[in-house]
Every structure is written in C-alpha cells, then in structure tokens.
Design a protein around this motif. Sequence first.
Motif, PDB file in Angstrom:
ATOM      1  N   ALA A 103       0.853  -1.191   0.000  1.00 57.83           N
ATOM      2  CA  ALA A 103       0.000   0.000   0.000  1.00 57.83           C
ATOM      3  C   ALA A 103       0.890   1.242   0.000  1.00 57.83           C
ATOM      4  O   ALA A 103       1.686   1.433   0.926  1.00 57.83           O
ATOM      5  CB  ALA A 103      -0.916   0.002   1.217  1.00 57.83           C
ATOM      6  N   PRO A 104       0.789   2.112  -1.014  1.00 57.77           N
ATOM      7  CA  PRO A 104       1.745   3.217  -1.141  1.00 57.77           C
ATOM      8  C   PRO A 104       1.656   4.279  -0.045  1.00 57.77           C
ATOM      9  O   PRO A 104       2.677   4.800   0.400  1.00 57.77           O
ATOM     10  CB  PRO A 104       1.415   3.814  -2.512  1.00 57.77           C
ATOM     11  N   GLU A 105       0.450   4.614   0.414  1.00 57.21           N
ATOM     12  CA  GLU A 105       0.300   5.708   1.371  1.00 57.21           C
ATOM     13  C   GLU A 105       0.514   5.246   2.816  1.00 57.21           C
ATOM     14  O   GLU A 105       1.200   5.897   3.591  1.00 57.21           O
ATOM     15  CB  GLU A 105      -1.076   6.358   1.217  1.00 57.21           C
ATOM     16  N   SER A 106      -0.069   4.131   3.202  1.00 54.56           N
ATOM     17  CA  SER A 106       0.058   3.639   4.572  1.00 54.56           C
ATOM     18  C   SER A 106       1.341   2.852   4.794  1.00 54.56           C
ATOM     19  O   SER A 106       1.692   2.547   5.934  1.00 54.56           O
ATOM     20  CB  SER A 106      -1.145   2.766   4.928  1.00 54.56           C
ATOM     21  N   LEU A 109       2.287  -3.698   4.007  1.00 56.15           N
ATOM     22  CA  LEU A 109       2.518  -4.775   3.052  1.00 56.15           C
ATOM     23  C   LEU A 109       1.623  -5.952   3.415  1.00 56.15           C
ATOM     24  O   LEU A 109       1.615  -6.398   4.567  1.00 56.15           O
ATOM     25  CB  LEU A 109       3.985  -5.203   3.091  1.00 56.15           C
ATOM     26  N   VAL A 110       0.850  -6.449   2.457  1.00 58.89           N
ATOM     27  CA  VAL A 110       0.020  -7.626   2.704  1.00 58.89           C
ATOM     28  C   VAL A 110       0.625  -8.806   1.949  1.00 58.89           C
ATOM     29  O   VAL A 110       1.090  -8.671   0.817  1.00 58.89           O
ATOM     30  CB  VAL A 110      -1.450  -7.389   2.277  1.00 58.89           C
ATOM     31  N   SER A 111       0.656  -9.952   2.622  1.00 53.94           N
ATOM     32  CA  SER A 111       1.169 -11.180   2.013  1.00 53.94           C
ATOM     33  C   SER A 111       0.161 -12.296   2.218  1.00 53.94           C
ATOM     34  O   SER A 111      -0.559 -12.329   3.227  1.00 53.94           O
ATOM     35  CB  SER A 111       2.514 -11.573   2.636  1.00 53.94           C
ATOM     36  N   CYS A 112       0.095 -13.214   1.276  1.00 51.58           N
ATOM     37  CA  CYS A 112      -0.749 -14.399   1.437  1.00 51.58           C
ATOM     38  C   CYS A 112       0.039 -15.615   0.985  1.00 51.58           C
ATOM     39  O   CYS A 112       1.021 -15.508   0.247  1.00 51.58           O
ATOM     40  CB  CYS A 112      -2.064 -14.266   0.678  1.00 51.58           C
ATOM     41  N   VAL A 120      -0.753  -8.685   7.438  1.00 50.46           N
ATOM     42  CA  VAL A 120      -0.505  -7.292   7.091  1.00 50.46           C
ATOM     43  C   VAL A 120       0.711  -6.839   7.882  1.00 50.46           C
ATOM     44  O   VAL A 120       0.702  -6.865   9.126  1.00 50.46           O
ATOM     45  CB  VAL A 120      -1.718  -6.407   7.407  1.00 50.46           C
ATOM     46  N   TRP A 121       1.763  -6.443   7.170  1.00 52.85           N
ATOM     47  CA  TRP A 121       3.030  -6.076   7.785  1.00 52.85           C
ATOM     48  C   TRP A 121       3.174  -4.565   7.840  1.00 52.85           C
ATOM     49  O   TRP A 121       2.858  -3.870   6.874  1.00 52.85           O
ATOM     50  CB  TRP A 121       4.201  -6.653   6.994  1.00 52.85           C
ATOM     51  N   LYS A 129       6.413  -5.783  11.733  1.00 51.34           N
ATOM     52  CA  LYS A 129       5.540  -6.550  12.617  1.00 51.34           C
ATOM     53  C   LYS A 129       4.270  -6.973  11.872  1.00 51.34           C
ATOM     54  O   LYS A 129       3.653  -6.178  11.180  1.00 51.34           O
ATOM     55  CB  LYS A 129       5.173  -5.719  13.847  1.00 51.34           C
ATOM     56  N   PRO A 130       3.871  -8.244  12.032  1.00 49.30           N
ATOM     57  CA  PRO A 130       2.688  -8.724  11.326  1.00 49.30           C
ATOM     58  C   PRO A 130       1.402  -8.558  12.137  1.00 49.30           C
ATOM     59  O   PRO A 130       1.409  -8.643  13.369  1.00 49.30           O
ATOM     60  CB  PRO A 130       2.994 -10.210  11.133  1.00 49.30           C
ATOM     61  N   SER A 131       0.319  -8.322  11.433  1.00 50.24           N
ATOM     62  CA  SER A 131      -1.015  -8.350  12.029  1.00 50.24           C
ATOM     63  C   SER A 131      -1.770  -9.512  11.401  1.00 50.24           C
ATOM     64  O   SER A 131      -1.757  -9.687  10.171  1.00 50.24           O
ATOM     65  CB  SER A 131      -1.772  -7.045  11.768  1.00 50.24           C
ATOM     66  N   LEU A 132      -2.427 -10.292  12.218  1.00 48.41           N
ATOM     67  CA  LEU A 132      -3.130 -11.478  11.739  1.00 48.41           C
ATOM     68  C   LEU A 132      -4.386 -11.093  10.963  1.00 48.41           C
ATOM     69  O   LEU A 132      -5.082 -10.144  11.304  1.00 48.41           O
ATOM     70  CB  LEU A 132      -3.515 -12.380  12.913  1.00 48.41           C
TER      71      LEU A 132
END
Length: 392
Positions: A103-106, A109-112, A120-121, A129-132
């Motif tokens: 995401a450019p503004e925030s 980084l999202v990974s799957c 969501v990193w 740090k990751p968020s579940l």
Amino acid sequence: MSVAARAAMFGGQDAAKPLAPVGGGGAPGSGGGKSGDYHTLKLDEHTKRPQAVTCVAVNKDGTRFAFSPSNNEVHIVAWDGAAFSPVAVLREHDQRVTALDWAPESNMLVSCSQDRNAYVWKEVGGVWKPSLVHLRLNRAATYCKWSHSEKKFAVCAGDKSVAVCYYEAEEDWWISKVVDGFESTVLTAAWDQSDTVLAAGSSDGTVRLFTAALKSVDNKPAQLFGPDVSFKKMGVPFCEVRTDAWVNDVCFSPSGDTLAYVTHDSRIHFLTVVHGAPPDPSSVQSVRCSGLPHHRLLFVEDDKVIAAGHDLNPTAYVRRGGVWSEGGKLDDSKAGKASVSAGASARSAAFKKFEMSSTQGTEGGAVASAVATRHQNCISDLATCVAWGAPN
C-alpha cells in the motif's frame, strides 16, 4: 520464474532517472549478479540455478522491494538506483508465499500464502511486525490486492472464494467477509476506482464483477452501474463474462473505463465499462497474443497496458481509435546470450527444442542459451510505483 519491473516500459519517463530492476533482486553479498539494468538472485544450493521469484511488490517511491524466492519467506531489500541491500526477512508464513501487495500511502505490506493465511506487515521502529488476518479459508490463498483507499484488501483462494478483509480496531486484527459462487480456484482480483466493485478471475474460465462495499469502511457509493445494482449487500454479482480458459489476471484502467484480463489460451481481452449500466459482455475485444500466455497485467495509461508471462518478454498493448492491438515487445533482447530474429518468442524456442530433440537427439540445453530475452523463464509478476510514473 522471474520478475519484471522495468521503468523503461513507461512512456514519457525522464531518461536521467535510474532504471528499475528487471528480474529478481540480488542483494550485495548474497551472490546476486548484476548486468545492465537487470539483476539475478543468488544460485539455489541444490539446483545451482537462480532462485525463482513467485511475487514482488514495491513501495511508493521505488526505494524498497518485497519479494518471495519461491518459499515461505518474504525478503525486503532497499534499492538505491544501482544495487540492492538487504533490510529484513519475514518468516511468519509456513508455506510458499503466493502474492504480495504494498500500500503506497500507509506503507503496509500484505502477504498471502499456501498455508491459507494472510498477514498485514507494518514497519515500526525499523522492525516489520505482522497483524493477523482472519480469513476462514480451507484452501491455499492465491492472490491479494489492496483497495485504492487502503482500508481493505481482497484475498483470492483455492476454495472457490474471495475474502474481502478490513481492519477491526477493537480487536486489533483484520477480519473478512467471504464471497463464494465460483466453480474453481479464484486466481486474481482487481478493484474499480470507487473501491465498491471487485472483479475476480477464476480457473473456471469466468470473470465476475460483484459488489464489495462495506458499511463500516466505505462511504455510500453512487449508482455507478445503474439502479438495478444494489450495494446494500456485499458479494452480489452483477456481471459475468465467460472465456474458454483460465483467467490469469484482471486489471482496471486508471479511469476505470476498461477491464482487461488475460487468459491461458494466449489471449488478452478488454471489457468496456460505462458508468450508469452494468458492463455488456458482448463489448469484449479479444486480441490473440503473438507468443505464449501472459500471467500478469499492468495498466500504465488508459490506452496502454503491459502484459507478461510465459513468453519471457513483456508486451505492450495499445488502444488506437477505440481498437486494441499488440504494440510490440519491451525487451530489446540485447542482453540475450545469442542473436535471434526480432519475431522470435518462447513459442518458437519451444518448437526448436522439440525439433532438436527429434532430429539431433539433444536435450535442449544448447537451445536454452538461444533465448535472447533478459528473462530466461516465466515472468511471474509485474510491479510499479508512483515514482516510476505509475498512474494514481
């Protein structure tokens, strides 16, 4: 597989700007090689061949890349215009990472992954740090894509569904609402400019457009597709286009007037989108690719789209007078190991391989060196950013 992200593909670029890397990024000290404006990852310890890159993402200003070397890791590297330097290796996933989106503004980084999870990193104090993400999937996640507002993202899956994910502040995690109804694995998704419509492509040979507005996230949407399309309920399909092959990727143009998608029968299709009415499947323009099937799409202008995949060479498609056609290959083949004709492609190389096998009994090792494109294998992803002239 390899990754293409070359600034030269964008028209009107300042020639003084450094070229973005073509191929996977080899960080200094990791054994990566550099030649011209493309980079190769270090050799695999077992196969002694360059590591495959399954997916890539780039931040807003093009100074950092995230990629996965075909395993459970996400590598983040810094790019200074001349070389890569390692920043972090994220190892939260248990199985192969299948997609990344930055995401450019925030700067999130999202990974799957094939482990059926997404994360969501976010970088906090130099630490990622990751968020579940609570996906509720029972098959592998295949693709992920941020919305333009960066308040939600879509995750496609092998259980014939798409999960639309959004942040729940009270619980401090990302939750999802699942849209099903597909007949096979969902391979790709794209958001329209309003973030209230999601297009998804599946290996069942269909492209579906459905409502994806969330009351807690989105503002009340306008009637973009006419009064018959209600946004009161998420996941309501209102347009379905059938093809004769897997849908590898979909992408909206910057203005939203065209939905492009590539299929595994070596075709690229363009669906006209007119606000005020649902798209008409009969308005699709289909163009036969000159080479092998494309795997990824990237709009750089309303009238220009870049596609790349099994042909090893990114291809431009342009619209002139309302008609789409192939505009040429982006790789000038100067970095190849041998000289081939301008019209050569991976398809002709494949035929030559079988010809050599039947007539001379060779295994095609010599033929591989005749592939004159920078990429020596399938291009698995495309990435761009605002700093390289990407449309907002």
